[in-house]
Design a protein around this motif. Sequence first.
Motif, PDB file in Angstrom:
ATOM      1  N   GLU A  25      -6.921 -42.715  41.923  1.00 34.41           N
ATOM      2  CA  GLU A  25      -8.378 -42.502  41.649  1.00 34.41           C
ATOM      3  C   GLU A  25      -9.182 -43.469  41.982  1.00 34.41           C
ATOM      4  O   GLU A  25      -9.055 -44.750  41.970  1.00 34.41           O
ATOM      5  CB  GLU A  25      -8.258 -42.202  39.902  1.00 34.41           C
ATOM      6  CG  GLU A  25     -10.035 -42.211  39.590  1.00 34.41           C
ATOM      7  CD  GLU A  25      -9.958 -41.834  38.295  1.00 34.41           C
ATOM      8  OE1 GLU A  25     -11.387 -41.649  37.781  1.00 34.41           O
ATOM      9  OE2 GLU A  25      -8.927 -41.837  37.538  1.00 34.41           O
ATOM     10  N   HIS A  29     -14.868 -40.408  43.898  1.00 37.96           N
ATOM     11  CA  HIS A  29     -14.077 -39.581  44.814  1.00 37.96           C
ATOM     12  C   HIS A  29     -13.265 -38.416  43.923  1.00 37.96           C
ATOM     13  O   HIS A  29     -12.804 -38.810  42.920  1.00 37.96           O
ATOM     14  CB  HIS A  29     -12.965 -40.534  45.486  1.00 37.96           C
ATOM     15  CG  HIS A  29     -13.741 -41.323  46.607  1.00 37.96           C
ATOM     16  ND1 HIS A  29     -14.110 -40.892  48.056  1.00 37.96           N
ATOM     17  CD2 HIS A  29     -14.389 -42.575  46.202  1.00 37.96           C
ATOM     18  CE1 HIS A  29     -14.776 -42.132  48.627  1.00 37.96           C
ATOM     19  NE2 HIS A  29     -15.033 -43.013  47.524  1.00 37.96           N
ATOM     20  N   THR A  30     -13.071 -37.496  44.474  1.00 35.93           N
ATOM     21  CA  THR A  30     -12.103 -36.688  43.839  1.00 35.93           C
ATOM     22  C   THR A  30     -10.661 -36.692  44.154  1.00 35.93           C
ATOM     23  O   THR A  30     -10.525 -36.774  45.281  1.00 35.93           O
ATOM     24  CB  THR A  30     -12.529 -34.705  44.200  1.00 35.93           C
ATOM     25  OG1 THR A  30     -13.974 -34.969  44.066  1.00 35.93           O
ATOM     26  CG2 THR A  30     -11.773 -34.000  43.951  1.00 35.93           C
ATOM     27  N   THR A  31      -9.945 -36.926  43.171  1.00 33.21           N
ATOM     28  CA  THR A  31      -8.719 -37.221  43.102  1.00 33.21           C
ATOM     29  C   THR A  31      -7.700 -36.151  43.086  1.00 33.21           C
ATOM     30  O   THR A  31      -8.271 -35.019  42.802  1.00 33.21           O
ATOM     31  CB  THR A  31      -8.157 -38.265  42.122  1.00 33.21           C
ATOM     32  OG1 THR A  31      -8.394 -37.479  40.686  1.00 33.21           O
ATOM     33  CG2 THR A  31      -9.074 -39.452  41.937  1.00 33.21           C
ATOM     34  N   ASP A  34      -7.859 -34.575  39.661  1.00 37.42           N
ATOM     35  CA  ASP A  34      -9.344 -33.740  39.672  1.00 37.42           C
ATOM     36  C   ASP A  34      -9.226 -32.344  40.394  1.00 37.42           C
ATOM     37  O   ASP A  34      -9.625 -31.457  39.870  1.00 37.42           O
ATOM     38  CB  ASP A  34     -10.512 -34.342  40.411  1.00 37.42           C
ATOM     39  CG  ASP A  34     -10.752 -35.842  39.655  1.00 37.42           C
ATOM     40  OD1 ASP A  34     -10.847 -35.984  38.430  1.00 37.42           O
ATOM     41  OD2 ASP A  34     -11.333 -36.743  40.435  1.00 37.42           O
ATOM     42  N   ARG A  35      -8.512 -32.535  41.402  1.00 35.04           N
ATOM     43  CA  ARG A  35      -8.279 -31.025  41.863  1.00 35.04           C
ATOM     44  C   ARG A  35      -7.496 -30.245  41.266  1.00 35.04           C
ATOM     45  O   ARG A  35      -7.533 -28.763  41.150  1.00 35.04           O
ATOM     46  CB  ARG A  35      -7.826 -31.228  43.539  1.00 35.04           C
ATOM     47  CG  ARG A  35      -8.559 -32.213  44.498  1.00 35.04           C
ATOM     48  CD  ARG A  35      -8.159 -32.000  45.989  1.00 35.04           C
ATOM     49  NE  ARG A  35      -8.850 -32.945  46.722  1.00 35.04           N
ATOM     50  CZ  ARG A  35      -8.606 -34.140  47.162  1.00 35.04           C
ATOM     51  NH1 ARG A  35      -7.612 -34.832  46.522  1.00 35.04           N
ATOM     52  NH2 ARG A  35      -9.407 -34.595  47.789  1.00 35.04           N
ATOM     53  N   LEU A  38      -9.724 -28.781  38.387  1.00 34.10           N
ATOM     54  CA  LEU A  38     -10.686 -27.948  38.963  1.00 34.10           C
ATOM     55  C   LEU A  38      -9.798 -26.638  39.250  1.00 34.10           C
ATOM     56  O   LEU A  38     -10.570 -25.489  38.862  1.00 34.10           O
ATOM     57  CB  LEU A  38     -11.373 -28.360  40.150  1.00 34.10           C
ATOM     58  CG  LEU A  38     -12.347 -29.715  39.705  1.00 34.10           C
ATOM     59  CD1 LEU A  38     -12.783 -30.259  40.970  1.00 34.10           C
ATOM     60  CD2 LEU A  38     -13.732 -28.945  39.242  1.00 34.10           C
ATOM     61  N   TRP A 285     -14.650 -35.415  34.891  1.00 36.99           N
ATOM     62  CA  TRP A 285     -14.833 -35.356  36.536  1.00 36.99           C
ATOM     63  C   TRP A 285     -16.429 -35.507  36.761  1.00 36.99           C
ATOM     64  O   TRP A 285     -16.875 -36.160  37.507  1.00 36.99           O
ATOM     65  CB  TRP A 285     -14.107 -34.596  37.252  1.00 36.99           C
ATOM     66  CG  TRP A 285     -14.644 -34.397  38.638  1.00 36.99           C
ATOM     67  CD1 TRP A 285     -14.076 -35.171  39.731  1.00 36.99           C
ATOM     68  CD2 TRP A 285     -15.408 -33.421  39.362  1.00 36.99           C
ATOM     69  NE1 TRP A 285     -14.745 -34.647  40.901  1.00 36.99           N
ATOM     70  CE2 TRP A 285     -15.416 -33.545  40.723  1.00 36.99           C
ATOM     71  CE3 TRP A 285     -15.857 -32.163  38.938  1.00 36.99           C
ATOM     72  CZ2 TRP A 285     -16.010 -32.861  41.679  1.00 36.99           C
ATOM     73  CZ3 TRP A 285     -16.600 -31.552  39.711  1.00 36.99           C
ATOM     74  CH2 TRP A 285     -16.670 -31.523  40.981  1.00 36.99           C
ATOM     75  N   ARG A 289     -19.317 -37.908  38.323  1.00 39.89           N
ATOM     76  CA  ARG A 289     -19.705 -37.646  39.362  1.00 39.89           C
ATOM     77  C   ARG A 289     -21.388 -37.920  39.127  1.00 39.89           C
ATOM     78  O   ARG A 289     -22.078 -38.050  40.108  1.00 39.89           O
ATOM     79  CB  ARG A 289     -19.546 -36.293  39.979  1.00 39.89           C
ATOM     80  CG  ARG A 289     -18.101 -36.094  40.283  1.00 39.89           C
ATOM     81  CD  ARG A 289     -17.776 -36.691  41.545  1.00 39.89           C
ATOM     82  NE  ARG A 289     -18.405 -36.241  42.880  1.00 39.89           N
ATOM     83  CZ  ARG A 289     -18.254 -36.377  44.078  1.00 39.89           C
ATOM     84  NH1 ARG A 289     -17.250 -37.374  44.298  1.00 39.89           N
ATOM     85  NH2 ARG A 289     -18.846 -35.808  44.961  1.00 39.89           N
TER      86      ARG A 289
END
Length: 300
Positions: A25, A29-31, A34-35, A38, A285, A289
Amino acid sequence: MSTTTTPAPARSAGLRALLSRTGGERRGHTTVVDRIALGTAGLMVLLALAGPYLAPLDPYAVNLPAALTPPGAEHWLGTDANGRDILSRILAGGRTTLLATVAVIAAATVIGTVIGTAAALGGRIVDEVLMRICDVGLSLPAIVVALGLAAAMGPSLQSAVIALAATWWPGYARLVRTLVREVRDAEFVESARVLGVSRTRLVLRHVLPNSLSALYVQTTLDVSAVMLVISGLSFVGVGAQVPASEWGAMIAASRDTAVTAWWTVLFPGLAIAITAIAFNLVGDWLRVRTDPTLRTGGRR
């Protein structure tokens, strides 16, 4: 109803700290975590929409000869005490559970936004009266009040939704009041006021749209909390009623067979847990952001 303000970020933060050891992380940034969150949240939403059409069998069809069949080739997640296919019931019940959750959050958000905006812009007396009402609501345990209201209205999923929405809005009202008060004296709002923009247009087009980024984060974080409470109300008998395929009601219907037929409780419980964790991480997340202090590690 303190559960709608700060606990959700705190809960997800600990989980994120554990999971992000393998996610690499970085602030802003999208880690990998996070992915995954999501993707899982999106998958659950898609299953809620298409689940009833994807169910391999009728989720309400009773087949007593197949009762309590363990997971296998014919019934991937097994069957319950009435021989109903658990996979089909989970797919069908996802829509019921998530729609009930969305209904609670939508109603609480609308009520809280109206009251919070009125408190922020209505003057000292209006602010004091509305905030004291919110304080009373926040001082009462939401699940206990919702339990009493739902029982008084008669056990049903609709009663649970109405009762929970009636107890969940004070947190949103206080949050919106704080956000609107931060924006109302901004230069662009003053400029619009000088140009003669009406009060209603000023609120709807300038104040609220620039105040609610944190509200979007909070609603996402609240998905998990509301879902757990709705499932809990169904479990104790004042929410969705058996034989409804709502996830909490499925667990409630399987209490007597939980020891001998573990799959009847495990898989609906996993559906609730996976969905709750995914939306909690998505909310966290979004919080990272949208908050510049978190994106920069606390430095402006």
